[in-house]
Motif scaffolding. Structure first.
Motif, mmCIF file in Angstrom:
data_model
loop_
_atom_site.group_PDB
_atom_site.id
_atom_site.type_symbol
_atom_site.label_atom_id
_atom_site.label_comp_id
_atom_site.label_asym_id
_atom_site.label_seq_id
_atom_site.Cartn_x
_atom_site.Cartn_y
_atom_site.Cartn_z
ATOM 1 N N ARG A 206 0.874 -1.222 -0.224
ATOM 2 C CA ARG A 206 -0.082 0.058 -0.128
ATOM 3 C C ARG A 206 0.911 1.382 0.116
ATOM 4 O O ARG A 206 0.244 2.088 -0.515
ATOM 5 N N LEU A 207 1.986 1.190 0.454
ATOM 6 C CA LEU A 207 2.804 2.360 0.791
ATOM 7 C C LEU A 207 3.249 2.858 -0.733
ATOM 8 O O LEU A 207 3.563 4.046 -0.942
ATOM 9 N N VAL A 208 3.402 1.806 -1.726
ATOM 10 C CA VAL A 208 3.894 2.184 -3.067
ATOM 11 C C VAL A 208 2.819 3.334 -3.497
ATOM 12 O O VAL A 208 3.111 4.264 -4.417
ATOM 13 N N HIS A 209 1.618 3.326 -3.235
ATOM 14 C CA HIS A 209 0.304 4.105 -3.803
ATOM 15 C C HIS A 209 0.284 5.340 -2.902
ATOM 16 O O HIS A 209 -0.418 6.191 -3.220
ATOM 17 N N LEU A 210 0.916 5.374 -2.057
ATOM 18 C CA LEU A 210 0.971 6.808 -1.010
ATOM 19 C C LEU A 210 1.784 7.882 -1.561
ATOM 20 O O LEU A 210 2.745 7.758 -2.147
ATOM 21 N N PRO A 211 1.513 9.118 -1.161
ATOM 22 C CA PRO A 211 2.442 10.385 -1.561
ATOM 23 C C PRO A 211 3.732 10.024 -0.923
ATOM 24 O O PRO A 211 3.679 9.507 0.279
ATOM 25 N N ARG A 212 4.958 10.505 -1.600
ATOM 26 C CA ARG A 212 6.311 10.185 -1.002
ATOM 27 C C ARG A 212 6.268 10.809 0.394
ATOM 28 O O ARG A 212 6.949 9.973 1.279
ATOM 29 N N VAL B 115 4.155 11.230 3.046
ATOM 30 C CA VAL B 115 3.585 10.287 3.763
ATOM 31 C C VAL B 115 4.138 8.787 3.774
ATOM 32 O O VAL B 115 4.308 8.410 5.041
ATOM 33 N N SER B 116 4.560 8.477 2.808
ATOM 34 C CA SER B 116 5.307 7.141 2.978
ATOM 35 C C SER B 116 6.678 7.155 3.895
ATOM 36 O O SER B 116 6.924 6.223 4.569
ATOM 37 N N GLU B 117 7.111 8.385 3.639
ATOM 38 C CA GLU B 117 8.755 8.531 4.400
ATOM 39 C C GLU B 117 8.418 8.638 5.719
ATOM 40 O O GLU B 117 9.231 8.062 6.634
ATOM 41 N N LEU B 118 7.046 9.545 6.185
ATOM 42 C CA LEU B 118 6.915 9.653 7.704
ATOM 43 C C LEU B 118 6.354 8.221 8.273
ATOM 44 O O LEU B 118 6.647 7.871 9.339
ATOM 45 N N ALA C 86 5.339 11.868 17.963
ATOM 46 C CA ALA C 86 5.233 13.240 17.282
ATOM 47 C C ALA C 86 6.434 14.003 17.971
ATOM 48 O O ALA C 86 7.041 14.838 17.124
ATOM 49 N N GLN C 87 6.540 13.979 19.270
ATOM 50 C CA GLN C 87 7.716 14.819 19.721
ATOM 51 C C GLN C 87 9.181 14.127 19.357
ATOM 52 O O GLN C 87 9.787 15.058 19.011
ATOM 53 N N GLN C 88 9.073 12.958 19.034
ATOM 54 C CA GLN C 88 10.468 12.481 18.885
ATOM 55 C C GLN C 88 10.808 12.713 17.382
ATOM 56 O O GLN C 88 12.032 13.057 16.951
ATOM 57 N N LEU C 89 9.612 12.835 16.494
ATOM 58 C CA LEU C 89 9.917 12.996 14.923
ATOM 59 C C LEU C 89 9.797 14.392 14.694
ATOM 60 O O LEU C 89 10.048 14.956 13.483
#
Length: 242
Positions: A91-97, A99-102, A127-130
């Motif tokens: 599914r990640l293949v079809h996600l915006p880059r 979003v996929s990277e996050l 969220a705090q860590q990233l």
């Protein structure tokens, strides 16, 4: 110590060193299962990492008092996590880059946090860590559509997952030690709440897809999900006591 004594001592002490000792003892299962999925476009090392993390989580969930051997418990658990990994990856293949990277960053951060703290991180901690917002974490986690039974659905508190209420693999309404207790717990839910459980954990729909199907907002689905899982757990605990 035999298997039962090892797990009893770990359940009582939560000693990370003891957990690591148990994990090392059963790493061969992770290796064997990872090898079974080689040749499907993913390197063995990546599959072994997924299997090993599932093994660590399994050690924390296993209860030796139920009379089940750990090898019997952990084999379908690891297999299910590897299959989830393949579904999520496709599914990640079809996600915006972005979003996929996050999502990849969230996965790595979650694994590191679990290895260090011995528990799943909340969305706020990730969220705090990233260095992103909590809502970005929730949206990215939900974007792939795959619902892991180990994913925390509690944004602020104890991080309860569906695995705390339901089994880890197969038909979630069939493979429960006390099916009567689960069915009784489900009957306490409203029609909308039962539909949410079916969508999220039976059909593996995303929160956004579930929201559209139920005719509510994604935030409502998120809040309802936490409330429903808490209700199911409390109802089943009460049933077991009685």
């Amino acid at each position: 110590m035999n298997e039962e004594e090892l797990f009893r001592k770990y359940r009582e002490t939560h000693d990370v060193a003891l957990r690591n000792q148990i994990v090392e003892k059963y790493l061969y299962i992770a290796a064997v299962l990872a090898k079974k999925f080689v040749g499907r476009g993913v390197e063995y090392d990546d599959l072994y990492q997924v299997a090993s993390l599932a093994l660590i989580k399994g050690v924390d969930r296993f209860d030796e008092r139920k009379g089940l051997r750990f090898s019997t418990f952990i084999t379908p658990t690891i297999t299910g996590e590897i299959k989830n990994y393949f579904r999520d990856r496709s599914r990640l293949v079809h996600l915006p880059r972005k979003v996929s990277e996050l999502r990849v960053s969230i996965k790595h951060a979650s694994e590191a946090f679990f290895a260090e703290q011995g528990r799943k991180p909340t969305a706020k901690e990730l969220a705090q860590q990233l260095g992103v917002s909590e809502e970005e974490v929730l949206r990215a986690t939900d974007a792939g559509g795959v619902v892991s039974l180990d994913v925390s659905v509690d944004r602020e508190g104890e991080g309860m997952s569906l695995h705390d209420v339901l089994p880890a693999d197969g038909d979630i309404f069939e493979k429960v030690e006390d099916r009567d207790a689960l069915e009784a717990a489900l009957r306490t839910l409203t029609r909308q709440e039962r539909e949410l459980i079916k969508c999220r954990f039976g059909q593996e729909l995303s929160q956004m897809e579930t929201a559209k199907k139920l005719g509510v907002s994604q935030m409502n689905v998120s809040r309802m999900e936490r409330r429903v899982l808490q209700k199911l757990r409390e109802t089943m605990k009460k049933a077991m006591v009685e």
